[in-house]
Design a protein around this motif. Structure first.
Motif, PDB file in Angstrom:
ATOM      1  N   ALA A 242     112.434   5.252  15.352  1.00 39.45           N
ATOM      2  CA  ALA A 242     112.575   3.845  15.966  1.00 39.45           C
ATOM      3  C   ALA A 242     112.046   2.957  14.599  1.00 39.45           C
ATOM      4  CB  ALA A 242     111.658   3.803  17.070  1.00 39.45           C
ATOM      5  N   PHE A 272     116.549   1.270  22.382  1.00 37.86           N
ATOM      6  CA  PHE A 272     115.275   0.844  22.835  1.00 37.86           C
ATOM      7  C   PHE A 272     115.093   0.789  24.373  1.00 37.86           C
ATOM      8  CE2 PHE A 272     116.295  -1.025  18.471  1.00 37.86           C
ATOM      9  CZ  PHE A 272     115.069  -0.473  17.972  1.00 37.86           C
ATOM     10  N   LEU A 275     114.015   4.440  25.009  1.00 37.96           N
ATOM     11  CA  LEU A 275     112.850   4.434  24.588  1.00 37.96           C
ATOM     12  C   LEU A 275     111.745   4.251  25.937  1.00 37.96           C
ATOM     13  CD1 LEU A 275     112.033   3.346  21.095  1.00 37.96           C
ATOM     14  CD2 LEU A 275     111.868   5.592  21.989  1.00 37.96           C
ATOM     15  N   ALA A 276     111.931   2.873  26.484  1.00 37.68           N
ATOM     16  CA  ALA A 276     111.141   2.553  27.407  1.00 37.68           C
ATOM     17  C   ALA A 276     111.329   3.533  28.733  1.00 37.68           C
ATOM     18  CB  ALA A 276     111.725   1.035  28.125  1.00 37.68           C
ATOM     19  N   GLU A 281     106.306   4.618  23.585  1.00 35.75           N
ATOM     20  CA  GLU A 281     105.851   3.264  22.982  1.00 35.75           C
ATOM     21  C   GLU A 281     105.865   3.635  21.393  1.00 35.75           C
ATOM     22  OE1 GLU A 281     102.663  -0.422  23.200  1.00 35.75           O
ATOM     23  OE2 GLU A 281     102.139   1.524  24.263  1.00 35.75           O
ATOM     24  N   TRP A 285     105.505  -2.557  22.836  1.00 42.25           N
ATOM     25  CA  TRP A 285     106.357  -3.040  23.945  1.00 42.25           C
ATOM     26  C   TRP A 285     107.153  -4.366  23.709  1.00 42.25           C
ATOM     27  CZ3 TRP A 285     107.970   0.705  26.953  1.00 42.25           C
ATOM     28  CH2 TRP A 285     107.211   1.843  27.206  1.00 42.25           C
ATOM     29  N   MET A 288     110.203  -3.599  21.509  1.00 42.65           N
ATOM     30  CA  MET A 288     111.304  -2.994  21.946  1.00 42.65           C
ATOM     31  C   MET A 288     111.843  -4.044  22.862  1.00 42.65           C
ATOM     32  SD  MET A 288     110.328   0.474  24.164  1.00 42.65           S
ATOM     33  CE  MET A 288     108.762   0.797  23.229  1.00 42.65           C
ATOM     34  N   LYS A 289     111.260  -4.944  23.804  1.00 42.21           N
ATOM     35  CA  LYS A 289     112.003  -5.867  24.551  1.00 42.21           C
ATOM     36  C   LYS A 289     112.558  -6.586  23.730  1.00 42.21           C
ATOM     37  CE  LYS A 289     110.426  -9.205  28.071  1.00 42.21           C
ATOM     38  NZ  LYS A 289     109.514  -9.923  28.678  1.00 42.21           N
ATOM     39  N   ARG A 291     114.246  -6.385  20.873  1.00 43.68           N
ATOM     40  CA  ARG A 291     115.477  -5.866  20.350  1.00 43.68           C
ATOM     41  C   ARG A 291     116.659  -5.544  21.468  1.00 43.68           C
ATOM     42  NH1 ARG A 291     114.967  -7.642  15.670  1.00 43.68           N
ATOM     43  NH2 ARG A 291     113.663  -8.846  17.279  1.00 43.68           N
ATOM     44  N   CYS A 341     117.030  -0.248  30.923  1.00 47.00           N
ATOM     45  CA  CYS A 341     115.749  -0.811  31.289  1.00 47.00           C
ATOM     46  C   CYS A 341     115.592  -1.227  32.521  1.00 47.00           C
ATOM     47  CB  CYS A 341     115.369  -1.726  30.024  1.00 47.00           C
ATOM     48  SG  CYS A 341     116.533  -3.250  30.002  1.00 47.00           S
ATOM     49  N   PHE A 350     107.423  -3.123  29.713  1.00 43.04           N
ATOM     50  CA  PHE A 350     108.501  -3.388  28.947  1.00 43.04           C
ATOM     51  C   PHE A 350     108.848  -4.799  29.482  1.00 43.04           C
ATOM     52  CE2 PHE A 350     113.069  -4.113  28.821  1.00 43.04           C
ATOM     53  CZ  PHE A 350     113.322  -3.677  27.365  1.00 43.04           C
TER      54      PHE A 350
END
Length: 583
Positions: A242, A272, A275-276, A281, A285, A288-289, A291, A341, A350
């Motif tokens: 990541a 991403f 990942l969530a 993590e 978070w 991630m959000k 991206r 997601c 997230f």
């Protein structure tokens, strides 16, 4: 403005800040699909152009790829209106006695690719579909038809892995031998430091994040209890990957195009989302959000939909010139993988975290991927050193072997052999003197990656050897060439391709082009592209590339240096810049 009023906005005005915004974006993308189902709801006819696997598989593919978005939505209790349509299509497609039957899969069959979306949907929300005993038997038998088939030796093996994971999660009979063999083969493509190759050691592209890691994270989420050790490995590798992958994105979420399958667009951020889902993590978070949502915002503001509202084949605009032979009308809907997601509830970290921009270095080396990444706030430049796609997938040299790739200038693919047709941006092209038949790197003899530069050696023509050292200094870079040729050749060193008009159609004017004896700068209000000879004798030119060669901009010009080289050894250096306004 309340949420319901916001949902009345066109998709390109969707703010994409909340889970509800993202759900609405998915439903807005799905809306044009209505009325396009084939008999039995087991396919979707979205266009008339072809992929190599033919119309029947193309319709099945279009059906299945919608599940990448709908499956997560159904898992969270949404998308009720779509469930009966796709349930009936799935049931009919796997029923040998139904006219809409998809047929048994065979070696290297596109239907095996599409099994991954079906398997993932079953793991996410199979209970909502309430299959009868016979329907479940048909579905199991059809998916199990992938066992033992000869498949491309790359990310395709994960499709069978996800099928076996779905069987285990649902309590159906599963093939332990097949699963073990496929996982072992996939493990052999792990390079270390979080990076895989896609079956070939010279190919590290978006199939690593939205393929290898994406499927591994789904497996980890689904099989954490049944296969905890493998789940742990997949999560750890993704966590290590990541931080490197962040360098492919601008602060606002736009990513740099590189490699094949660029028509999958916002699948760029799907890693991403995975990942969530897997609860990894690896980065905060909020990062991630940002991206996922930032990349979606950037894409949905671009003209990527056709007149009927369907996702088009293309990148920044509809175009078949950049496509692969496996791109059918439904292919772009692999982009819906970014919506994984949506399987997460609204109170998940997230969704509750505030979006955050990662703090990154201006220049970052990624040795396993054989590349450097240079970046500013509004542009990313990727410098690949030893990349090469061994498969014949269409314009592979342009997609992997240019000297640099930019999130703002994109890259160009050729439509012919002349300088204008070839649109040779960010690369060196050579031709036998006077023949106007230009060739570029296709494969390499050697390469070397250092902390702040790379070197590569290749032969674009028999009897011609090129060594080039590239030294990034964002937004510029220096190229140092040594060319050995056994005959007279012409050489053209291309800079970044710059759009010749802005978004509303206003063209550039000649006074925006600055000429020097050995350099040229196109200084337009929307961007700057320049190339200058630092040593050696280069004649500047502004090549007007053929329309629709560049992935991001339909009409471009390319600042270029042209050289005439007699037999012998030649050394020269150029300085190349590509800059965009900060905004």
């Amino acid at each position: 403005m309340n949420d319901m009023a916001r949902f009345d906005l066109p998709i390109h005005q969707n703010p994409l800040r909340t889970r509800r915004d993202v759900e609405q974006a998915l439903l807005q993308l799905m809306e044009p699909v209505k009325g396009r189902f084939t008999a039995g709801n087991a396919g979707l006819k979205l266009g008339t152009y072809a992929a190599h696997y033919g119309e029947a598989s193309a319709r099945m593919e279009a059906f299945s790829r919608m599940l990448w978005g709908l499956g997560p939505l159904w898992a969270a209790g949404g998308g009720e209106e779509w469930l009966p349509l796709f349930r009936s299509g799935l049931v009919n497609g796997v029923d040998p006695e139904h006219p809409a039957y998809w047929g048994r899969p065979f070696d290297c069959d596109q239907k095996v690719v599409e099994m991954a979306a079906i398997a993932t949907t079953l793991m996410l929300c199979g209970a909502r579909m309430s299959f009868t005993h016979r329907e479940a038997e048909n579905l199991h038998a059809w998916l199990a038809g992938a066992d033992g088939l000869r498949l491309p030796q790359n990310n395709w093996l994960f499709f069978r892995v996800l099928v076996q994971a779905a069987f285990r999660r649902l309590g159906w009979d599963w093939n332990e031998k097949q699963l073990t063999e496929d996982l072992k083969k996939l493990d052999g493509w792990y390079l270390g430091e979080g990076w895989y190759c896609d079956g070939e050691p010279t190919q590290m592209d978006y199939y690593i994040p939205f393929g290898m890691h994406y499927y591994g994270l789904i497996y980890a989420w689904a099989m954490g209890r049944d296969d905890p050790e493998r789940a742990r490995i997949f999560k750890e590798r993704a966590a290590r990957f990541a931080p490197d992958f962040l360098y492919w994105f601008e602060d606002g979420g736009r990513a740099a195009p590189f490699g094949r399958s660029q028509t999958y667009r916002f699948a760029q951020g799907a890693f991403f989302s995975a990942l969530a889902l897997a609860g990894v993590e690896a980065v905060p978070w909020g990062v991630m959000k940002s991206r996922v949502l930032g990349n979606l915002r950037d894409w949905l503001a671009q003209p990527i939909l056709d007149s009927g509202g369907l996702l088009s084949v293309g990148y920044g605009y509809p175009s078949l010139f950049m496509s692969e032979q496996y791109n059918a009308p439904g292919s772009p809907y692999w982009a819906l993988k970014a919506f994984l997601c949506l399987a997460l509830p609204e109170n998940h970290p997230f969704w509750t975290a505030a979006e955050a921009v990662p703090q990154l270095e201006p220049l970052h080396a990624i040795p396993p991927a054989r590349m450097l990444a240079a970046r500013g706030r509004t542009q990313v430049q990727i410098f690949p050193a030893g990349q090469h796609c061994v498969n014949e997938l269409g314009n592979c040299a342009a997609k992997y072997e240019k000297l640099v790739y930019s999130s703002r200038f994109g890259f160009s693919v050729p439509r012919g052999d002349s300088l204008e047709q070839g649109a040779f941006d960010c690369c060196l092209a050579v031709s036998e003197t006077g023949k106007n038949c230009w060739r570029v790197q296709r494969g390499f003899e050697n390469f070397r990656l250092e902390r702040d530069r790379y070197w590569r050696k290749f032969s674009p023509l028999p009897g011609v050897t090129v060594e080039v050292t590239v030294i990034p200094d964002f937004p510029s870079h220096r190229r140092e060439y040594v060319i050995v040729t056994d005959r007279s050749i012409d050489a053209a060193d291309g800079g970044f391709a710059l759009p010749v008009e802005n978004g509303d159609g206003t063209p550039y004017s000649p006074d925006m082009v600055e000429w020097e004896p050995h350099g040229v700068t196109a200084r337009f209000p929307w961007g700057i592209s320049a190339i200058r000879c630092l040593s050696g004798e280069g004649e500047p030119a502004l090549v007007q590339a053929w329309p629709n060669t560049n992935l991001l901009h339909p009409l471009t010009c390319i600042p270029t240096l042209r050289l005439s080289l007699p037999p012998g050894v030649h050394r020269f250096a150029t300085l190349v810049m590509g800059a965009v306004p900060e905004h």
